[in-house]
Design an enzyme around this catalytic site. Structure first.
Site, mmCIF file in Angstrom:
data_model
loop_
_atom_site.group_PDB
_atom_site.id
_atom_site.type_symbol
_atom_site.label_atom_id
_atom_site.label_comp_id
_atom_site.label_asym_id
_atom_site.label_seq_id
_atom_site.Cartn_x
_atom_site.Cartn_y
_atom_site.Cartn_z
ATOM 1 C CG ASN A 37 2.884 13.722 -6.235
ATOM 2 O OD1 ASN A 37 4.276 12.931 -6.876
ATOM 3 N ND2 ASN A 37 1.390 12.787 -6.345
ATOM 4 C CD GLU A 80 4.966 3.247 -5.217
ATOM 5 O OE1 GLU A 80 4.749 5.005 -6.107
ATOM 6 O OE2 GLU A 80 5.038 2.739 -5.827
ATOM 7 C CD GLU A 126 4.638 0.146 -12.037
ATOM 8 O OE1 GLU A 126 6.285 0.772 -12.172
ATOM 9 O OE2 GLU A 126 4.347 0.317 -11.198
ATOM 10 C CG HIS A 177 1.184 1.595 -9.925
ATOM 11 N ND1 HIS A 177 1.329 2.777 -10.092
ATOM 12 C CD2 HIS A 177 1.802 0.525 -9.820
ATOM 13 C CE1 HIS A 177 2.580 2.742 -9.515
ATOM 14 N NE2 HIS A 177 2.742 1.039 -9.165
ATOM 15 C CG HIS A 232 4.124 -1.413 -5.174
ATOM 16 N ND1 HIS A 232 4.974 -2.144 -6.189
ATOM 17 C CD2 HIS A 232 3.254 -0.989 -5.854
ATOM 18 C CE1 HIS A 232 5.625 -0.851 -6.948
ATOM 19 N NE2 HIS A 232 3.986 -0.316 -6.985
ATOM 20 N NE ARG A 257 -1.354 9.600 -7.465
ATOM 21 C CZ ARG A 257 -1.722 9.068 -8.858
ATOM 22 N NH1 ARG A 257 -3.136 8.682 -8.473
ATOM 23 N NH2 ARG A 257 -1.159 8.738 -9.625
#
Length: 135
Positions: free
Chosen positions: A60, A56, A122, A74, A5, A9
């Site tokens: 926040n 993804e 990641e 990432h 993925h 944000r």
């Protein structure tokens, strides 16, 4: 290895879900909230996470906007063993920025490395790849 993925944000999770599903035709695969760490997640894509790379979307809580300098998160890759992958990467001159271990709030084993430009990658153990936080 397999691309899993890309994390983005977002300032309004519902608006972003609507765009990726209604405009781009992706499916909403799953959502979760983590009150302890104050964030919500939505995964969207064209197929199951076990077979396809997905997006993804991370909201926040209380953060409504980001500048482009910090909007990138990432890239994720599936690996059989995160610790062994870190060691191979290190032996080949790579920069391991987070050793293999459980993700905050869960049990999924992850690690992070950086590419030569500083982009974060990641590494997720293949056995945990579709489990999210491992709950």
């Amino acid at each position: 290895m397999r691309l899993l993925h890309t994390m983005l944000r977002v300032g309004d999770l519902q608006r972003s879900i609507a765009f990726y599903t209604n405009v781009l035709g992706m499916k909403l695969l799953r959502t979760s909230e983590n009150p302890e760490y104050k964030y919500s997640l939505a995964f969207v894509g064209y197929g199951p996470e076990t077979e396809e790379a997905v997006i993804e979307l991370t909201y926040n809580w209380g953060v409504e906007s980001y500048d482009m300098g910090n909007a990138y998160g990432h890239i994720a890759l599936s690996v059989d063993n995160a610790a062994e992958a870190c060691e191979r990467i290190r032996q080949n001159g790579g920069n391991v920025t987070r050793e293999a271990g459980p993700v905050k709030g869960g049990s999924t084993i992850i690690a992070f490395v950086e590419d030569p430009d500083g982009y974060k990658i990641e590494l997720i153990e293949a056995k945990d790849a579709g489990r999210g936080l491992g709950n």
